[in-house]
Design a protein around this motif. Sequence first.
Motif, PDB file in Angstrom:
ATOM      1  N   ALA A 149     -13.384  35.395  -6.453  1.00 48.70           N
ATOM      2  CA  ALA A 149     -13.879  34.187  -7.114  1.00 48.70           C
ATOM      3  C   ALA A 149     -13.939  33.002  -6.162  1.00 48.70           C
ATOM      4  O   ALA A 149     -14.831  32.149  -6.273  1.00 48.70           O
ATOM      5  N   THR A 150     -12.996  32.931  -5.220  1.00 43.35           N
ATOM      6  CA  THR A 150     -12.912  31.766  -4.342  1.00 43.35           C
ATOM      7  C   THR A 150     -13.408  32.036  -2.922  1.00 43.35           C
ATOM      8  O   THR A 150     -13.653  31.098  -2.165  1.00 43.35           O
ATOM      9  N   GLY A 151     -13.518  33.329  -2.571  1.00 40.45           N
ATOM     10  CA  GLY A 151     -13.912  33.661  -1.210  1.00 40.45           C
ATOM     11  C   GLY A 151     -12.801  33.488  -0.205  1.00 40.45           C
ATOM     12  O   GLY A 151     -13.034  33.482   1.006  1.00 40.45           O
ATOM     13  N   SER A 152     -11.561  33.370  -0.679  1.00 37.21           N
ATOM     14  CA  SER A 152     -10.420  33.133   0.205  1.00 37.21           C
ATOM     15  C   SER A 152      -9.391  34.240   0.044  1.00 37.21           C
ATOM     16  O   SER A 152      -8.797  34.384  -1.025  1.00 37.21           O
ATOM     17  N   SER A 204     -29.915  35.711 -15.865  1.00 37.12           N
ATOM     18  CA  SER A 204     -30.326  35.943 -14.474  1.00 37.12           C
ATOM     19  C   SER A 204     -31.119  37.225 -14.277  1.00 37.12           C
ATOM     20  O   SER A 204     -31.991  37.284 -13.403  1.00 37.12           O
ATOM     21  N   VAL A 205     -30.812  38.253 -15.045  1.00 40.53           N
ATOM     22  CA  VAL A 205     -31.491  39.533 -14.830  1.00 40.53           C
ATOM     23  C   VAL A 205     -32.882  39.496 -15.471  1.00 40.53           C
ATOM     24  O   VAL A 205     -33.087  38.882 -16.525  1.00 40.53           O
ATOM     25  N   ILE A 287     -21.974  46.529 -19.375  1.00 43.63           N
ATOM     26  CA  ILE A 287     -23.297  45.920 -19.194  1.00 43.63           C
ATOM     27  C   ILE A 287     -23.374  45.214 -17.845  1.00 43.63           C
ATOM     28  O   ILE A 287     -24.373  45.315 -17.124  1.00 43.63           O
ATOM     29  N   VAL A 288     -22.303  44.505 -17.493  1.00 44.35           N
ATOM     30  CA  VAL A 288     -22.265  43.799 -16.215  1.00 44.35           C
ATOM     31  C   VAL A 288     -22.370  44.785 -15.056  1.00 44.35           C
ATOM     32  O   VAL A 288     -23.052  44.527 -14.057  1.00 44.35           O
ATOM     33  N   GLY A 289     -21.706  45.931 -15.186  1.00 44.41           N
ATOM     34  CA  GLY A 289     -21.800  46.945 -14.148  1.00 44.41           C
ATOM     35  C   GLY A 289     -23.212  47.461 -13.964  1.00 44.41           C
ATOM     36  O   GLY A 289     -23.681  47.653 -12.832  1.00 44.41           O
ATOM     37  N   PHE A 290     -23.936  47.659 -15.069  1.00 42.48           N
ATOM     38  CA  PHE A 290     -25.337  48.085 -14.978  1.00 42.48           C
ATOM     39  C   PHE A 290     -26.189  46.997 -14.346  1.00 42.48           C
ATOM     40  O   PHE A 290     -27.115  47.283 -13.579  1.00 42.48           O
ATOM     41  N   LEU A 294     -28.898  46.482 -10.332  1.00 42.23           N
ATOM     42  CA  LEU A 294     -30.173  45.844 -10.023  1.00 42.23           C
ATOM     43  C   LEU A 294     -30.023  44.584  -9.176  1.00 42.23           C
ATOM     44  O   LEU A 294     -30.932  44.221  -8.436  1.00 42.23           O
ATOM     45  N   MET A 295     -28.868  43.921  -9.272  1.00 42.22           N
ATOM     46  CA  MET A 295     -28.718  42.604  -8.645  1.00 42.22           C
ATOM     47  C   MET A 295     -27.937  42.630  -7.334  1.00 42.22           C
ATOM     48  O   MET A 295     -27.947  41.651  -6.594  1.00 42.22           O
ATOM     49  N   LEU A 296     -27.244  43.735  -7.039  1.00 43.60           N
ATOM     50  CA  LEU A 296     -26.457  43.822  -5.816  1.00 43.60           C
ATOM     51  C   LEU A 296     -27.008  44.905  -4.890  1.00 43.60           C
ATOM     52  O   LEU A 296     -27.714  45.814  -5.340  1.00 43.60           O
ATOM     53  N   LYS A 297     -26.628  44.820  -3.649  1.00 45.47           N
ATOM     54  CA  LYS A 297     -27.078  45.814  -2.683  1.00 45.47           C
ATOM     55  C   LYS A 297     -26.394  47.149  -2.939  1.00 45.47           C
ATOM     56  O   LYS A 297     -25.217  47.174  -3.303  1.00 45.47           O
ATOM     57  N   PRO A 298     -27.100  48.267  -2.729  1.00 48.55           N
ATOM     58  CA  PRO A 298     -26.455  49.573  -2.853  1.00 48.55           C
ATOM     59  C   PRO A 298     -25.281  49.683  -1.882  1.00 48.55           C
ATOM     60  O   PRO A 298     -25.344  49.195  -0.761  1.00 48.55           O
ATOM     61  N   GLY A 299     -24.210  50.294  -2.352  1.00 49.28           N
ATOM     62  CA  GLY A 299     -23.038  50.428  -1.504  1.00 49.28           C
ATOM     63  C   GLY A 299     -22.073  49.267  -1.589  1.00 49.28           C
ATOM     64  O   GLY A 299     -21.047  49.259  -0.892  1.00 49.28           O
ATOM     65  N   SER A 300     -22.368  48.277  -2.430  1.00 51.71           N
ATOM     66  CA  SER A 300     -21.440  47.162  -2.609  1.00 51.71           C
ATOM     67  C   SER A 300     -20.135  47.681  -3.201  1.00 51.71           C
ATOM     68  O   SER A 300     -20.129  48.656  -3.957  1.00 51.71           O
ATOM     69  N   PRO A 301     -19.003  47.054  -2.868  1.00 55.73           N
ATOM     70  CA  PRO A 301     -17.714  47.496  -3.424  1.00 55.73           C
ATOM     71  C   PRO A 301     -17.762  47.483  -4.950  1.00 55.73           C
ATOM     72  O   PRO A 301     -18.074  46.452  -5.563  1.00 55.73           O
ATOM     73  N   ALA A 302     -17.432  48.610  -5.549  1.00 58.22           N
ATOM     74  CA  ALA A 302     -17.564  48.739  -7.006  1.00 58.22           C
ATOM     75  C   ALA A 302     -16.673  47.751  -7.759  1.00 58.22           C
ATOM     76  O   ALA A 302     -17.092  47.128  -8.735  1.00 58.22           O
ATOM     77  N   ASN A 303     -15.428  47.593  -7.293  1.00 61.19           N
ATOM     78  CA  ASN A 303     -14.489  46.735  -8.004  1.00 61.19           C
ATOM     79  C   ASN A 303     -14.823  45.251  -7.925  1.00 61.19           C
ATOM     80  O   ASN A 303     -14.223  44.439  -8.629  1.00 61.19           O
ATOM     81  N   SER A 304     -15.762  44.890  -7.064  1.00 64.39           N
ATOM     82  CA  SER A 304     -16.107  43.478  -6.911  1.00 64.39           C
ATOM     83  C   SER A 304     -17.327  43.077  -7.723  1.00 64.39           C
ATOM     84  O   SER A 304     -17.733  41.913  -7.702  1.00 64.39           O
ATOM     85  N   VAL A 305     -17.907  44.013  -8.447  1.00 61.46           N
ATOM     86  CA  VAL A 305     -19.182  43.765  -9.130  1.00 61.46           C
ATOM     87  C   VAL A 305     -19.100  42.576 -10.082  1.00 61.46           C
ATOM     88  O   VAL A 305     -19.915  41.648 -10.024  1.00 61.46           O
ATOM     89  N   ALA A 306     -18.132  42.578 -10.989  1.00 62.51           N
ATOM     90  CA  ALA A 306     -18.062  41.549 -12.026  1.00 62.51           C
ATOM     91  C   ALA A 306     -17.909  40.153 -11.437  1.00 62.51           C
ATOM     92  O   ALA A 306     -18.643  39.224 -11.804  1.00 62.51           O
ATOM     93  N   LEU A 307     -16.955  39.987 -10.524  1.00 60.24           N
ATOM     94  CA  LEU A 307     -16.718  38.649  -9.961  1.00 60.24           C
ATOM     95  C   LEU A 307     -17.824  38.226  -9.016  1.00 60.24           C
ATOM     96  O   LEU A 307     -18.132  37.036  -8.899  1.00 60.24           O
ATOM     97  N   THR A 308     -18.440  39.176  -8.317  1.00 57.23           N
ATOM     98  CA  THR A 308     -19.576  38.842  -7.448  1.00 57.23           C
ATOM     99  C   THR A 308     -20.737  38.317  -8.275  1.00 57.23           C
ATOM    100  O   THR A 308     -21.371  37.309  -7.920  1.00 57.23           O
ATOM    101  N   LEU A 309     -21.021  38.965  -9.381  1.00 53.16           N
ATOM    102  CA  LEU A 309     -22.099  38.499 -10.258  1.00 53.16           C
ATOM    103  C   LEU A 309     -21.754  37.161 -10.896  1.00 53.16           C
ATOM    104  O   LEU A 309     -22.632  36.324 -11.115  1.00 53.16           O
ATOM    105  N   ALA A 310     -20.473  36.954 -11.211  1.00 52.52           N
ATOM    106  CA  ALA A 310     -20.062  35.660 -11.751  1.00 52.52           C
ATOM    107  C   ALA A 310     -20.372  34.555 -10.744  1.00 52.52           C
ATOM    108  O   ALA A 310     -20.881  33.482 -11.104  1.00 52.52           O
ATOM    109  N   GLY A 311     -20.069  34.811  -9.469  1.00 47.76           N
ATOM    110  CA  GLY A 311     -20.345  33.823  -8.435  1.00 47.76           C
ATOM    111  C   GLY A 311     -21.821  33.561  -8.242  1.00 47.76           C
ATOM    112  O   GLY A 311     -22.227  32.456  -7.878  1.00 47.76           O
TER     113      GLY A 311
END
Length: 475
Positions: A149-152, A204-205, A287-290, A294-311
């Motif tokens: 969430a913070t990038g830190s 966004s989608v 739903i967020v995972g699906f 479409l919104m993230l690059k293939p191979g992105s860390p699976a566990n980061s999907v929700a917070l990455t999309l939030a950002g």
Amino acid sequence: MNTTMAITLIGMVSIAVVGVSGRRPRSGELGEWTVGKRKFSTFTTWFLQAGEAFTTFSFLGLAGIAFGGGVAAAFALCYLAINFILQYFTAPRMRELGRKGGYLTQADFFTDRYRSPLLGKVVAVVGAVFLLPYLQLQITGLGMIVQLATGSRTGGNLSMVLATVLTVAFVLWSGIRGIARVAYLKDALMIFGLVVLLIGVAVSVRGGIGGLFETVRDSHPQLLTFHQEGYDATFFVTAVIISGIGGGLGTMAHLWPPVLAAVSGRALRKNAVWLPLYQIALGIPVIVGFAGILMLKPGSPANSVALTLAGQTLPGWLVGVVAVAAASAAMVPSAAIVVGISSLLSRNLLSARNERTQLRTNHLCVVAAAALALVLGLTRPGLLSDLLLLTYGGLTQLAPAIVMGLARKVRLDAVPALLGILTGVGVLIWLTFGSVDVGTVDTGLIALVPNLVVTAVAQLVVRSRSLAAVPAEAN
């Protein structure tokens, strides 16, 4: 310090303040600290029981499974339904036995029903060992949430330390009453955070939620079937069965205090009927995972999907609110798990002479368990990755003995129950750490088979010896 980090830290402190506001037990006894006066209302018990449905897995793991495995993520909704069906029958019986026998822990049940302190001690060890990685998951997950969430990374580590200290503080002060108080806030935050995240993704989608699934159907049709590597039909079915058994039959020690604290069996049955409503909210991370497909690059860390999309989809202050909601989903389950572990160790394994001494010992166990999970989370976050797979599978090995113990008359002896548990745990450890290829079948379910066989054979031997001894005594 950015806005997101500031909101997150303020939110975690606020959660702890709410927990401390729970009434401090006046008696200084472990019983009051663990289960109150056994008069928790339906409303309070609802939030205590619901806490297990919303954990860091809801934000990180469930969206990640949907991102990589598609509809296989629906296993969480299925096993929770099984949990509540089983709990409709088992939870009131557990509460009834607990009230009559003065149970404070899961191991008390085994000690009393099987009249075996040794069995109680073994169950206490099994419960504490297999709950520890689950505790570490919550703490590590919280650090990951704040980091994403913070990038830190430093902020993530700081949050892990702060959240652990705050959780220990309100647990030591208020016990189960503090957990209940925080559970109200946590569920409100979780619902709000998930809805905000869903709105951000829907806006966004392309084409909204409807267009999302149409696009997935056309571009990634395999994700709507059980044909992903590691997430096939076998994974789905066995994961649903083992998780459903684990939660529905009370194999996890931290699920017992809310049941034992309930005012009546009727309150527990009502909750079992209505708690499945929470599954509606669990559909949001799926739903967020699906959307991440479409919104993230293939191979992105699976566990980061929700917070990455939030950002990507929300302003910074709202990302902070979502992070606070996710943090609460780590702190409340952590508090319940710490209570489960410490109570087992102080009451059943160390067996102090009186309740006041038990409470002091318990507080030391709270600090020790939380500190160990924190150190592992900070220094070796992957150390318990294999052991984490054993949590549900290992604790499910208690299920046969629990079922027999819930009967009006216990027809299983302590020795067969003990041998079955040890066999199941031993087989599970061998399958996991022996690099045995079992495909996508859940190892806990495989280990349950020899558990049942050994239990049945040992019981036949014990009974045959008992029958043979009767004529000998008569002569």
